[in-house]
Design a protein around this motif. Structure first.
Motif, PDB file in Angstrom:
ATOM      1  N   ARG A  38       0.637  -1.040   0.083  1.00 47.14           N
ATOM      2  CA  ARG A  38      -0.068  -0.353  -0.049  1.00 47.14           C
ATOM      3  C   ARG A  38       0.922   1.217  -0.057  1.00 47.14           C
ATOM      4  O   ARG A  38       0.925   1.965   1.040  1.00 47.14           O
ATOM      5  N   PRO A  39       1.523   1.554  -0.976  1.00 43.16           N
ATOM      6  CA  PRO A  39       2.288   2.662  -1.140  1.00 43.16           C
ATOM      7  C   PRO A  39       1.959   4.099  -0.972  1.00 43.16           C
ATOM      8  O   PRO A  39       2.473   5.060  -0.590  1.00 43.16           O
ATOM      9  N   LEU A  40       0.676   4.209  -1.337  1.00 46.84           N
ATOM     10  CA  LEU A  40      -0.029   5.522  -1.048  1.00 46.84           C
ATOM     11  C   LEU A  40      -0.832   5.521   0.305  1.00 46.84           C
ATOM     12  O   LEU A  40      -1.460   6.610   0.608  1.00 46.84           O
ATOM     13  N   GLU A  41      -0.719   4.625   1.010  1.00 45.46           N
ATOM     14  CA  GLU A  41      -1.638   4.796   2.278  1.00 45.46           C
ATOM     15  C   GLU A  41      -1.090   5.871   3.061  1.00 45.46           C
ATOM     16  O   GLU A  41       0.037   6.210   3.242  1.00 45.46           O
ATOM     17  N   LYS A  43      -1.526   9.021   2.158  1.00 49.84           N
ATOM     18  CA  LYS A  43      -1.073  10.125   1.321  1.00 49.84           C
ATOM     19  C   LYS A  43      -2.350  10.569   0.795  1.00 49.84           C
ATOM     20  O   LYS A  43      -3.342   9.977   0.598  1.00 49.84           O
ATOM     21  N   LEU A  45      -4.003  11.743  -3.138  1.00 52.09           N
ATOM     22  CA  LEU A  45      -3.818  11.558  -4.579  1.00 52.09           C
ATOM     23  C   LEU A  45      -4.929  12.411  -5.168  1.00 52.09           C
ATOM     24  O   LEU A  45      -6.261  12.145  -4.721  1.00 52.09           O
TER      25      LEU A  45
END
Length: 64
Positions: A38-41, A43, A45
């Protein structure tokens, strides 16, 4: 420092683009193997669409 947006390929060096593509291949492989990162957890967008899209417009109409 490279840009923090992906609007134009000219703003990126070839090694940076290769790194982005390699990371995406790795994420897709992990996802298919059930290892969802979950690289965008945590953050935010945002997508800003500035051109009329027939496909997008028709999908909104069909949902109504």
């Amino acid at each position: 420092m490279p840009p923090k947006h992906f609007l134009d390929l000219d703003g990126f060096e070839a090694p940076t683009l290769r790194s982005i593509l390699d990371s995406s291949v790795e994420m897709k492989r992990d996802s298919k193997a059930g290892r969802n990162r979950r690289p965008l957890e945590g953050k935010a967008l945002a997508m800003i669409l500035d051109r009329k899209s027939t496909r997008l417009n028709s999908s909104h109409v069909s949902e109504s």
